[in-house]
Design a protein around this motif. Structure first.
Motif, PDB file in Angstrom:
ATOM      1  N   HIS A 134       0.812  -1.090  -0.048  1.00  0.00           N
ATOM      2  CA  HIS A 134       0.064  -0.093  -0.160  1.00  0.00           C
ATOM      3  C   HIS A 134       0.846   1.194  -0.182  1.00  0.00           C
ATOM      4  N   ALA A 135       1.908   1.325   0.942  1.00  0.00           N
ATOM      5  CA  ALA A 135       2.881   2.511   0.969  1.00  0.00           C
ATOM      6  C   ALA A 135       3.520   2.827  -0.147  1.00  0.00           C
ATOM      7  N   LEU A 136       4.237   1.664  -0.768  1.00  0.00           N
ATOM      8  CA  LEU A 136       4.659   1.702  -2.069  1.00  0.00           C
ATOM      9  C   LEU A 136       4.105   2.462  -3.292  1.00  0.00           C
ATOM     10  N   GLY A 137       2.566   2.020  -3.328  1.00  0.00           N
ATOM     11  CA  GLY A 137       1.977   2.567  -4.326  1.00  0.00           C
ATOM     12  C   GLY A 137       1.599   4.288  -4.251  1.00  0.00           C
ATOM     13  N   ASN A 138       1.634   4.558  -2.830  1.00  0.00           N
ATOM     14  CA  ASN A 138       1.468   5.840  -2.508  1.00  0.00           C
ATOM     15  C   ASN A 138       2.638   6.659  -2.721  1.00  0.00           C
ATOM     16  N   THR A 139       3.690   6.035  -3.135  1.00  0.00           N
ATOM     17  CA  THR A 139       4.927   6.959  -3.505  1.00  0.00           C
ATOM     18  C   THR A 139       5.041   7.751  -4.698  1.00  0.00           C
ATOM     19  N   GLY A 140       4.201   7.154  -5.535  1.00  0.00           N
ATOM     20  CA  GLY A 140       4.068   7.971  -6.927  1.00  0.00           C
ATOM     21  C   GLY A 140       5.266   8.044  -7.679  1.00  0.00           C
ATOM     22  N   HIS A 141       6.158   6.786  -7.592  1.00  0.00           N
ATOM     23  CA  HIS A 141       7.500   6.656  -7.945  1.00  0.00           C
ATOM     24  C   HIS A 141       7.476   5.575  -8.902  1.00  0.00           C
ATOM     25  N   PRO A 142       7.306   5.748 -10.288  1.00  0.00           N
ATOM     26  CA  PRO A 142       7.137   4.513 -11.257  1.00  0.00           C
ATOM     27  C   PRO A 142       8.402   3.666 -11.377  1.00  0.00           C
ATOM     28  N   PRO A 143       9.480   3.809 -10.876  1.00  0.00           N
ATOM     29  CA  PRO A 143      10.499   2.923 -10.696  1.00  0.00           C
ATOM     30  C   PRO A 143      10.308   1.468  -9.688  1.00  0.00           C
ATOM     31  N   LEU A 144       8.923   1.678  -8.968  1.00  0.00           N
ATOM     32  CA  LEU A 144       8.636   0.753  -8.073  1.00  0.00           C
ATOM     33  C   LEU A 144       7.685  -0.261  -8.636  1.00  0.00           C
ATOM     34  N   ARG A 145       7.433   0.181  -9.935  1.00  0.00           N
ATOM     35  CA  ARG A 145       6.110  -0.658 -10.508  1.00  0.00           C
ATOM     36  C   ARG A 145       6.649  -2.197 -10.355  1.00  0.00           C
ATOM     37  N   PRO A 146       7.903  -2.705 -10.653  1.00  0.00           N
ATOM     38  CA  PRO A 146       8.362  -4.075 -10.520  1.00  0.00           C
ATOM     39  C   PRO A 146       8.397  -4.610  -9.638  1.00  0.00           C
ATOM     40  N   ALA A 147       8.390  -4.076  -8.313  1.00  0.00           N
ATOM     41  CA  ALA A 147       8.115  -4.442  -7.102  1.00  0.00           C
ATOM     42  C   ALA A 147       6.825  -4.961  -6.667  1.00  0.00           C
ATOM     43  N   LEU A 148       5.810  -3.973  -7.191  1.00  0.00           N
ATOM     44  CA  LEU A 148       4.424  -4.087  -6.981  1.00  0.00           C
ATOM     45  C   LEU A 148       3.979  -5.383  -7.888  1.00  0.00           C
ATOM     46  N   GLN A 149       4.430  -5.300  -9.166  1.00  0.00           N
ATOM     47  CA  GLN A 149       3.903  -6.276  -9.960  1.00  0.00           C
ATOM     48  C   GLN A 149       4.514  -7.602  -9.538  1.00  0.00           C
ATOM     49  N   GLU A 150       5.491  -7.672  -8.947  1.00  0.00           N
ATOM     50  CA  GLU A 150       5.991  -9.073  -8.351  1.00  0.00           C
ATOM     51  C   GLU A 150       5.292  -9.624  -7.251  1.00  0.00           C
ATOM     52  N   MET A 151       4.551  -8.613  -6.333  1.00  0.00           N
ATOM     53  CA  MET A 151       3.736  -8.923  -5.221  1.00  0.00           C
ATOM     54  C   MET A 151       2.044  -9.292  -5.687  1.00  0.00           C
ATOM     55  N   ILE A 152       2.108  -9.323  -7.069  1.00  0.00           N
ATOM     56  CA  ILE A 152       0.743  -9.850  -7.384  1.00  0.00           C
ATOM     57  C   ILE A 152       0.523 -11.032  -7.239  1.00  0.00           C
ATOM     58  N   GLN A 153       1.931 -12.142  -7.136  1.00  0.00           N
ATOM     59  CA  GLN A 153       1.910 -13.267  -7.066  1.00  0.00           C
ATOM     60  C   GLN A 153       1.348 -13.765  -5.875  1.00  0.00           C
ATOM     61  N   ASP A 154       1.501 -12.908  -4.812  1.00  0.00           N
ATOM     62  CA  ASP A 154       1.143 -13.227  -3.157  1.00  0.00           C
ATOM     63  C   ASP A 154      -0.311 -13.173  -3.032  1.00  0.00           C
TER      64      ASP A 154
END
Length: 188
Positions: A134-154
């Protein structure tokens, strides 16, 4: 939850109730103290001395809404402290989530918080992972997209929250884009 500042009398009662044993009164006090920014120093003193998980969570919840960046390092430290309960660590991540837009992406504060959140994605607690996503999504920082994408598996369900780590990761990817647009609009 009311969106007005409590009277001094209401604030004083809430400061007593947040340290009490009645969970309903504690939650009510925490919500009321969200609007009592003048209580920040008192809440920080309470937090320093308090060991009960529910009370620490209630105190952090109130502090989250005060928007004081002076607590940034404290919240990062709580998030990183594996001795803290997942409920408390998750609330520290929520503080970061709601205050990220006030921190520049090229700052040391931003980097330290993002590093702690990325580490929290590996935490054994689904609650900590959920709140970190949740917090990473609120960063507004596109380079974090891969980390969020990876968490879709959880696909782990998170007791006390709606959905799974995966569903929160999907939602957070959408938030990342909208927050990025807000950052660009605000020149931040």
């Amino acid at each position: 939850m009311s969106d007005t500042r409590p009277t001094p009398e209401e604030r004083d009662v809430a400061l007593k109730d947040i340290l009490g044993d009645d969970p309903i009164a504690m939650v009510k006090a925490s919500k009321l103290l969200c609007y009592a920014k003048a209580a920040t120093p008192t809440l920080l003193r309470f937090l320093e001395a308090e060991t009960r998980v529910d009370t620490r969570h209630a105190i952090l919840y109130a502090l989250t809404w005060h928007g004081h960046l002076a607590q940034w390092d404290l919240m990062v430290g709580i998030l990183k402290d594996v001795q803290e309960a997942p409920l408390v660590r998750g609330q520290a991540a929520e503080y970061l989530a709601y205050n990220f837009l006030n921190v520049r992406t090229d700052s040391a504060e931003f980097k330290v918080a993002v590093d702690a959140l990325l580490e929290a994605l590996k935490d054994p607690s689904p609650e900590v992972r959920y709140c970190a996503v949740h917090a990473l999504g609120n960063t507004g920082h596109p380079p974090l997209r891969p980390a969020l994408q990876e968490m879709i598996q959880d696909r782990t369900p998170v007791p006390g929250w709606v959905g799974t780590v995966s569903s929160q990761a999907s939602e957070s990817m959408e938030w990342l884009e909208s927050m990025h647009e807000r950052r660009l609009k605000n020149g931040f």
